[in-house]
Scaffold this active site. Structure first.
Site: not given
Ligand SMILES: *Cc1c(COP(=O)(O)O)cnc(C)c1O
Length: 418
Positions: A124, A203, A228-229, A378
């Protein structure tokens, strides 16, 4: 494959009743973006009334000692059960990005004489930005090695392992990658990192609540993830930090604040870190967001990851079968691994007209997927509230878009947040 087949699968599905435990305001909407923002649990809606009226309205500051102060640990204990960790190894704090920063710096400080961080180009972007920023801040000539994936789908495991050596401080990977949905073998990668004396940082944002994560069994050192996912914690809900118990004493939180201090209410002028994972807190927890994310986690604990994962695999395989039967002919390509063992809970489809199709799905056909450039649509499979019939119906609406070329209307549209 017929709609009757999908309906039969729904009748046989032991989790089909969970759909009604989520708020639905539009029965015809097919929501395929639970991998980005999960739906609202009814229990969260009910708790919000109690949180505001009772906890805040009536109890006021007294509620700090009646639940708020313990919330980061209390909810951490629950998340620990979802990711195969011990109760005292997980705590809620801040956002995923901020927690990543804390742990990247902690790892680099811990492995002082090693100068390399190894990661991949499926990671990410925010994770890469954090690593770049941490390296700049520390000014210790660390280097970031971003190992490329050959096909943009599978993780470059062999090349990653080859890049590890006695100069590697940290192997930092997203466990289930955000575009293709590829999921790493955490045990094998941890083993490879440990063989050269490096730490691992995972992560789990796309893994928690979607695949069976077993941090302890895989020997993972550190992890972060968002809620939140697939955890349905609500927009901007707090993130979690995992640190294996035998590392907790030696790793330091670089953002030292009063919430991470030992005996914080003595208000002493000199910082001394708390002995527990509490030291990875910084300021006051975002209590309202924490309280509101808890019912989503409770729902997942009630169902259990094995049952949830079993349904996710069934539904994903069904989606891929429908792709083969109906969508491949329209020049879509599968941009996720075909094998369930290497896939999280979303499916990426590539198409030259990807953005236009994505927008036509949203605006013309009442399906919400999301889009990641250059051409990835997606399709998120959140098994708690998605039915087999929803999946059948979404593919059927996509073929409508392709037959009528509804995407043409949107092909010039500039990109926006989806
Ligand atoms: C959604 C997501 C994030 C989000 O990070 P935030 O700090 O909440 O914005 C980070 N890493 C991955 C792999 C994600 O899918």
């Amino acid at each position: 494959m017929t709609i009757e087949f999908a309906q039969e699968q729904d009748r046989l599905d032991p989790l089909s009743g969970y759909k009604d435990k989520f708020f639905h305001s539009d029965e015809s909407l097919i929501y395929l973006d639970g991998n980005s923002l999960g739906r609202l649990p009814m229990a969260t809606l009910e708790k919000s009334e109690d949180l505001l009226r009772q906890q805040w309205g009536d109890r006021l500051i007294r509620h700090w000692n009646e639940g708020w102060f313990d919330a980061p640990k209390r909810i951490g204990v629950k998340i620990a059960q979802l990711i195969g960790a011990k109760p005292h190894e997980v705590i809620m704090a801040d956002s995923t990005t901020i927690n990543l920063f804390k742990l990247v710096v902690a790892a680099l400080k811990n492995k002082k004489n090693r100068k390399s961080i190894v990661t991949d180009d499926l990671n990410f972007p925010s994770d890469l930005y954090v690593m770049q920023g941490a390296i700049e801040l520390l000014e210790q000539d660390h280097k970031l090695q971003v190992i490329p994936s050959e096909d943009g789908i599978y993780g470059p495991t062999t090349d990653l392992i080859q890049a590890l050596n006695d100069d590697t401080a940290l192997l930092s990977l997203t466990h289930t990658v955000f575009k293709s949905g590829y999921t790493y073998d955490m045990t094998a990668m941890s083993q490879a990192a440990h063989d050269v004396g490096a730490l691992t940082l995972w992560d789990l944002s796309h893994s928690v609540g979607s695949v069976e994560v077993k941090l302890n069994e895989a020997n993972a050192d550190m992890a972060v993830g968002c809620s939140y996912k697939y955890l349905n914690g609500g927009p901007g809900a707090p993130a979690f930090i995992y640190i294996r118990e035998d590392l907790q004493e030696e790793l330091i939180n670089p953002i030292t604040g009063w919430m991470g201090k030992k005996n914080l209410f003595d208000f002493a002028l000199d910082y001394e870190a708390d002995n527990s994972l509490q030291k990875f807190l910084t300021g006051t927890p975002t209590v309202t967001a924490l309280e509101l994310m808890e019912p989503g986690v409770d729902l997942l604990l009630e169902v259990g990851m094995p049952a949830l994962r079993a349904k996710s695999i069934k539904q994903s395989e069904y989606m891929i079968a429908l792709f083969d039967e109906h969508l491949a002919a329209y020049d879509f390509s599968l941009k996720s691994p075909r094998e369930s063992q290497w896939r999280g809970s979303h499916i990426s489809l590539g198409h030259e007209e990807g953005l236009g199709i994505d927008l036509a799905m949203i605006k013309e056909q009442n399906i919400i997927p999301d889009f990641r450039p250059p051409d990835n649509i997606r399709l998120g499979i959140a098994p708690l509230y998605l039915s087999f019939e929803d999946i059948y119906e979404s593919v059927s609406r996509m073929t409508t878009i392709m037959d009528a070329r509804l995407y043409e209307k949107y092909s010039q549209t500039k990109q926006f947040v989806t």
